[in-house]
Enzyme design. Sequence first.
Site, mmCIF file in Angstrom:
data_model
loop_
_atom_site.group_PDB
_atom_site.id
_atom_site.type_symbol
_atom_site.label_atom_id
_atom_site.label_comp_id
_atom_site.label_asym_id
_atom_site.label_seq_id
_atom_site.Cartn_x
_atom_site.Cartn_y
_atom_site.Cartn_z
ATOM 1 N N CYS A 21 0.865 -1.179 0.000
ATOM 2 C CA CYS A 21 0.000 0.000 0.000
ATOM 3 C C CYS A 21 0.901 1.228 0.000
ATOM 4 O O CYS A 21 2.125 1.112 0.159
ATOM 5 C CB CYS A 21 -0.864 -0.015 1.256
ATOM 6 N N HIS A 136 -0.721 -5.190 19.175
ATOM 7 C CA HIS A 136 -0.263 -4.788 17.835
ATOM 8 C C HIS A 136 0.387 -3.406 17.959
ATOM 9 O O HIS A 136 -0.132 -2.525 18.656
ATOM 10 C CB HIS A 136 -1.447 -4.752 16.864
ATOM 11 N N GLU A 138 0.423 -0.872 16.118
ATOM 12 C CA GLU A 138 -0.445 0.277 15.802
ATOM 13 C C GLU A 138 -1.345 0.615 16.982
ATOM 14 O O GLU A 138 -1.588 1.799 17.277
ATOM 15 C CB GLU A 138 -1.281 -0.030 14.551
ATOM 16 N N THR A 177 -6.347 0.360 11.640
ATOM 17 C CA THR A 177 -6.577 0.546 10.195
ATOM 18 C C THR A 177 -6.704 -0.759 9.420
ATOM 19 O O THR A 177 -7.161 -0.754 8.289
ATOM 20 C CB THR A 177 -5.402 1.330 9.575
ATOM 21 N N SER A 236 -1.289 -8.073 10.476
ATOM 22 C CA SER A 236 -2.728 -8.107 10.754
ATOM 23 C C SER A 236 -3.528 -8.154 9.455
ATOM 24 O O SER A 236 -4.413 -8.984 9.285
ATOM 25 C CB SER A 236 -3.097 -6.871 11.578
ATOM 26 N N SER A 280 1.984 -5.464 3.362
ATOM 27 C CA SER A 280 3.425 -5.373 3.636
ATOM 28 C C SER A 280 4.234 -6.413 2.860
ATOM 29 O O SER A 280 5.427 -6.570 3.095
ATOM 30 C CB SER A 280 3.671 -5.520 5.140
HETATM 31 S S1 SF4 Z 1 -2.834 2.342 7.334
HETATM 32 FE FE1 SF4 Z 1 -1.409 0.598 7.142
HETATM 33 S S2 SF4 Z 1 -2.324 -0.715 5.559
HETATM 34 FE FE2 SF4 Z 1 -3.343 1.287 5.426
HETATM 35 S S3 SF4 Z 1 -2.219 2.477 3.879
HETATM 36 FE FE3 SF4 Z 1 -1.291 2.924 5.857
HETATM 37 S S4 SF4 Z 1 0.378 1.443 6.131
HETATM 38 FE FE4 SF4 Z 1 -0.955 0.695 4.505
#
Ligand code: SF4
Length: 336
Positions: A21, A136, A138, A177, A236, A280
């Site tokens: 991404c 996690h 995040e 996310t 995830s 990823s």
């Molecule tokens: S939030 Fe995570 S999965 Fe979504 S664009 Fe950003 S890095 Fe990529």
Amino acid sequence: MNIVAKKPPLTIRLCQPRGFCAGVDRAIQIVVLALKKYGAPVYVRHEIVHNRYVVEGLQNLGAVFIEELHEIPADHRHCPVVFSAHGVPKSVPADADQRNLFYLDATCPLVSKVHKQAMRHSRLGRHVLLIGHAGHPEVIGTMGQLPPGAVTLVETEADAQTIEVSDPSALGFVTQTTLSVEDTAGIIRALENRFPQMQAAAAESICYATTNRQEAVKQSAAGVDLFLVVGAPNSSNSRRLVEVAERAGAKRSLLVQRALEIPWDTIDDLRVVGLSAGASAPEILVDEIVDAFRDRYDVRVEIAATAEETENFPVMRALRDVDLTPADMAFVNGSR
Ligand code: SF4
């Protein structure tokens, strides 16, 4: 006479979009550009993205991965340290400042947006409910934007049915996310039933890349004998894709990091294979898996496209004076 055994026919249904991404791409670019600009070593706090192949590729270029800032030797404090795409608690940049470190924050802009939404809820006097998975990075980063006790983690619908809050009229929620779109909708419904005054974030927290990759898998999994998702066990969004494939009708669904993990001896009678990759997972590994099937089957690749992605997150200003060439990123993108 030489008789060459004919390979059996196989269709690979290749999901699009899949793989990197914009946030992952940007985080890797930041490490590569920092190495080009400042030279090795560049320290990286936590796996920059959850993929071993990417981490090893960056290590080969001179990146040094650490879990905490105190691991940076005193005589290397002038070297840059990069924070991972998952985001960090506020205490991390504060610690870096205190140690006089030069840091580059590779937090995905969409994760930063969730941080801001959590802070906004709090500023407006709301207790924050964070839907996500304990442990996690995040989630640790998002919880760490606010003082202890300001955020309650909700992992499941059962949590949503049982959590206690001090003021049901002053609640706001955000989510990690990379969650399952369907599971999260169920958790939000359960919370809304209990707390009708709960406020949503100003914008959707599950990101475009998660939503698009799940939708592509959902649309292509029916009738598939085996669905492979390229990704790491600690990723995830990759794990969610495996679940989505199963629910959407794939006979079997597996997470694999490399072609050598495909359990050939338990696979027979394949006609259609679904293939996707977590946000990823580099495209070079998708190519490796297609090639591994080509060695055994007469492969026809069918592109299952459900969305076109044009998102591109530029790196920070400090690195924009360095050229990024396709050769710099070939270790993850291959020759494309
Ligand atoms: S939030 Fe995570 S999965 Fe979504 S664009 Fe950003 S890095 Fe990529």
